[in-house]
Scaffold this active site. Structure first.
Site, PDB file in Angstrom:
ATOM      1  N   ASP A  13       0.870  -1.179   0.000  1.00  0.00           N
ATOM      2  CA  ASP A  13       0.000   0.000   0.000  1.00  0.00           C
ATOM      3  C   ASP A  13       0.907   1.229   0.000  1.00  0.00           C
ATOM      4  OD1 ASP A  13      -2.372   1.618   0.313  1.00  0.00           O
ATOM      5  OD2 ASP A  13      -1.974   1.755   2.453  1.00  0.00           O
ATOM      6  N   SER A  14       0.290   2.393  -0.090  1.00  0.00           N
ATOM      7  CA  SER A  14       1.069   3.634  -0.028  1.00  0.00           C
ATOM      8  C   SER A  14       1.585   3.902   1.389  1.00  0.00           C
ATOM      9  CB  SER A  14       0.186   4.806  -0.465  1.00  0.00           C
ATOM     10  OG  SER A  14      -0.942   4.882   0.390  1.00  0.00           O
ATOM     11  N   TYR A  45      -1.184   8.294  -2.416  1.00  0.00           N
ATOM     12  CA  TYR A  45      -1.266   7.973  -3.840  1.00  0.00           C
ATOM     13  C   TYR A  45      -2.545   8.548  -4.464  1.00  0.00           C
ATOM     14  CZ  TYR A  45       2.396   4.289  -3.921  1.00  0.00           C
ATOM     15  OH  TYR A  45       3.568   3.575  -3.899  1.00  0.00           O
ATOM     16  N   GLY A  46      -3.561   8.660  -3.635  1.00  0.00           N
ATOM     17  CA  GLY A  46      -4.905   8.958  -4.152  1.00  0.00           C
ATOM     18  C   GLY A  46      -5.067  10.322  -4.791  1.00  0.00           C
ATOM     19  N   CYS A  76      -4.252  -1.564  -1.845  1.00  0.00           N
ATOM     20  CA  CYS A  76      -4.472  -0.141  -2.091  1.00  0.00           C
ATOM     21  C   CYS A  76      -5.465  -0.013  -3.234  1.00  0.00           C
ATOM     22  CB  CYS A  76      -3.148   0.527  -2.467  1.00  0.00           C
ATOM     23  SG  CYS A  76      -3.335   2.261  -2.895  1.00  0.00           S
ATOM     24  N   ASN A  77      -6.597   0.584  -2.957  1.00  0.00           N
ATOM     25  CA  ASN A  77      -7.629   0.732  -3.991  1.00  0.00           C
ATOM     26  C   ASN A  77      -7.165   1.636  -5.126  1.00  0.00           C
ATOM     27  OD1 ASN A  77     -10.476  -0.340  -2.768  1.00  0.00           O
ATOM     28  ND2 ASN A  77      -9.104   0.361  -1.176  1.00  0.00           N
ATOM     29  N   GLU A 157      -2.855   8.487   8.577  1.00  0.00           N
ATOM     30  CA  GLU A 157      -1.398   8.376   8.712  1.00  0.00           C
ATOM     31  C   GLU A 157      -0.922   9.098   9.980  1.00  0.00           C
ATOM     32  OE1 GLU A 157       1.063   6.825   6.692  1.00  0.00           O
ATOM     33  OE2 GLU A 157      -0.562   5.847   5.600  1.00  0.00           O
ATOM     34  N   CYS A 189     -11.086   2.471   0.396  1.00  0.00           N
ATOM     35  CA  CYS A 189      -9.686   2.844   0.609  1.00  0.00           C
ATOM     36  C   CYS A 189      -9.258   2.075   1.841  1.00  0.00           C
ATOM     37  CB  CYS A 189      -9.566   4.350   0.844  1.00  0.00           C
ATOM     38  SG  CYS A 189      -7.918   4.856   1.403  1.00  0.00           S
ATOM     39  N   THR A 190      -8.103   1.448   1.768  1.00  0.00           N
ATOM     40  CA  THR A 190      -7.712   0.569   2.881  1.00  0.00           C
ATOM     41  C   THR A 190      -7.323   1.341   4.145  1.00  0.00           C
ATOM     42  OG1 THR A 190      -5.500   0.425   1.906  1.00  0.00           O
ATOM     43  CG2 THR A 190      -7.041  -1.388   1.458  1.00  0.00           C
ATOM     44  N   HIS A 191      -7.211   2.655   4.037  1.00  0.00           N
ATOM     45  CA  HIS A 191      -7.000   3.450   5.255  1.00  0.00           C
ATOM     46  C   HIS A 191      -8.316   3.621   6.032  1.00  0.00           C
ATOM     47  CE1 HIS A 191      -3.177   4.629   3.394  1.00  0.00           C
ATOM     48  NE2 HIS A 191      -2.825   5.234   4.516  1.00  0.00           N
TER      49      HIS A 191
HETATM   50  N1  DGL Z   1      -4.856   3.067   1.074  1.00  0.00           N
HETATM   51  C1  DGL Z   1      -4.868   3.440  -0.291  1.00  0.00           C
HETATM   52  C2  DGL Z   1      -6.158   3.121  -0.982  1.00  0.00           C
HETATM   53  O1  DGL Z   1      -6.738   2.121  -0.658  1.00  0.00           O
HETATM   54  C3  DGL Z   1      -4.164   4.673  -0.700  1.00  0.00           C
HETATM   55  C4  DGL Z   1      -4.469   5.936  -0.042  1.00  0.00           C
HETATM   56  C5  DGL Z   1      -3.567   7.040  -0.557  1.00  0.00           C
HETATM   57  O2  DGL Z   1      -2.350   6.854  -0.520  1.00  0.00           O
HETATM   58  O3  DGL Z   1      -4.110   8.049  -1.003  1.00  0.00           O
HETATM   59  O4  DGL Z   1      -6.574   3.796  -1.877  1.00  0.00           O
END
Ligand code: DGL
Length: 271
Positions: A13-14, A45-46, A76-77, A157, A189-191
């Site tokens: 993931d990011s 990343y998003g 990571c989605n 984060e 989003c996995t966060h």
């Molecule tokens: N956790 C990631 C996702 O599922 C990335 C979030 C990010 O880095 O913006 O999209």
């Protein structure tokens, strides 16, 4: 015994979001060795272009392939939405599973009254329409209402998932959902599972399903490994953690989230 049974599962993931997937994999597949990569130098990343996200993801894929993983989980989605095919083609015969398909599969299975699902995710994931596409393929009767919530990743984060700032931010993003009759909310989003408690409190509705991909991808991984005789028969369960920056900070957050100590978090410099 085939050598690959002992090989680790690569998860990336990011940042820390993918640990929600690691946690589910540890519970579902306790024998498996896991290698995790969090791209902490380049999170989030998003908000980046799909070209940039693809470039980063392929670098991480190369790193995991060098570690001889037997499977890659895209936790990571935002990566899954833009780069799944590129990663699979780089990985060759190594299976690549992703959280968008896993989340859509879990969501398509819930009981529905309104045939409407909410999706929250990063700007990249929402703009890609990846959940709409995936859900349509699974069940064309489902409609989707989605909303990007870009501030949730930096908050997660920071470890701010259950305080006044988190609650005020969720209120701004989720207000529209409150006015709509829908069956379930996909945490795209996995966060976001880190906010699950606050999200549940916000809606205060026991009937609303809150769906995340973590258990679903862990189950899909288990089924695949069983089918291909790739399960680790020995109780190993080693967890190796790599990041691209700030290992101590990551370690503290990760230990808090996983509820157990992590041996060591190593830094890997990405090109
Ligand atoms: N956790 C990631 C996702 O599922 C990335 C979030 C990010 O880095 O913006 O999209």
């Amino acid at each position: 015994m085939k050598l690959a049974q002992h090989a680790p599962i690569g998860v990336f993931d990011s940042g820390i979001g993918g640990l929600t997937v690691v946690d589910a994999v540890m519970k579902t597949l306790p024998n498996e060795n896991i290698i995790y990569f969090g791209d902490t130098a380049r999170v989030p990343y998003g908000i980046k272009s799909s070209e940039t996200v693809k470039e980063y993801s392929l670098q991480i894929t190369d790193f995991l392939l060098k570690k001889k993983v037997k499977m890659i989980l895209i936790a990571c989605n935002s990566v899954a939405a833009s780069s799944k095919e590129a990663i699979q083609s780089r990985a060759g015969k190594i299976p690549v599973l992703d959280v968008v398909y896993a989340g859509a599969l879990a969501a398509s299975a819930i009981k529905r009254k309104h045939n409407l699902l909410g999706v929250i995710g990063t700007l990249a994931t929402v703009a890609s329409g990846a959940y709409e596409k995936s859900l349509r393929q699974l069940d064309s009767s489902i409609s989707v209402f989605s909303k990007a919530c870009p501030l949730l990743v930096p908050l997660a984060e920071e470890g701010w998932t259950d305080n006044d700032v988190a609650r005020a931010t969720l209120d701004i993003y989720l207000k529209d959902f409150k006015a709509t009759a829908f069956d379930g909310l996909i945490l795209g989003c996995t966060h976001y599972p880190l906010f699950k408690h606050s999200i549940r409190e916000y809606f205060n509705n026991d009937e609303l399903e809150i769906i995340d991909s973590a258990n679903s991808i862990a189950e899909i991984a288990k089924t695949y490994l069983e089918k291909h005789d790739l399960l680790n028969p020995e109780p190993a369960g080693r967890f190796d953690c790599y990041v691209s920056d700030k290992p101590q900070r990551f370690q503290a957050l990760a230990e808090r989230f996983l509820g157990k100590p992590i041996n060591r978090v190593e830094v890997v410099n990405m090109p």
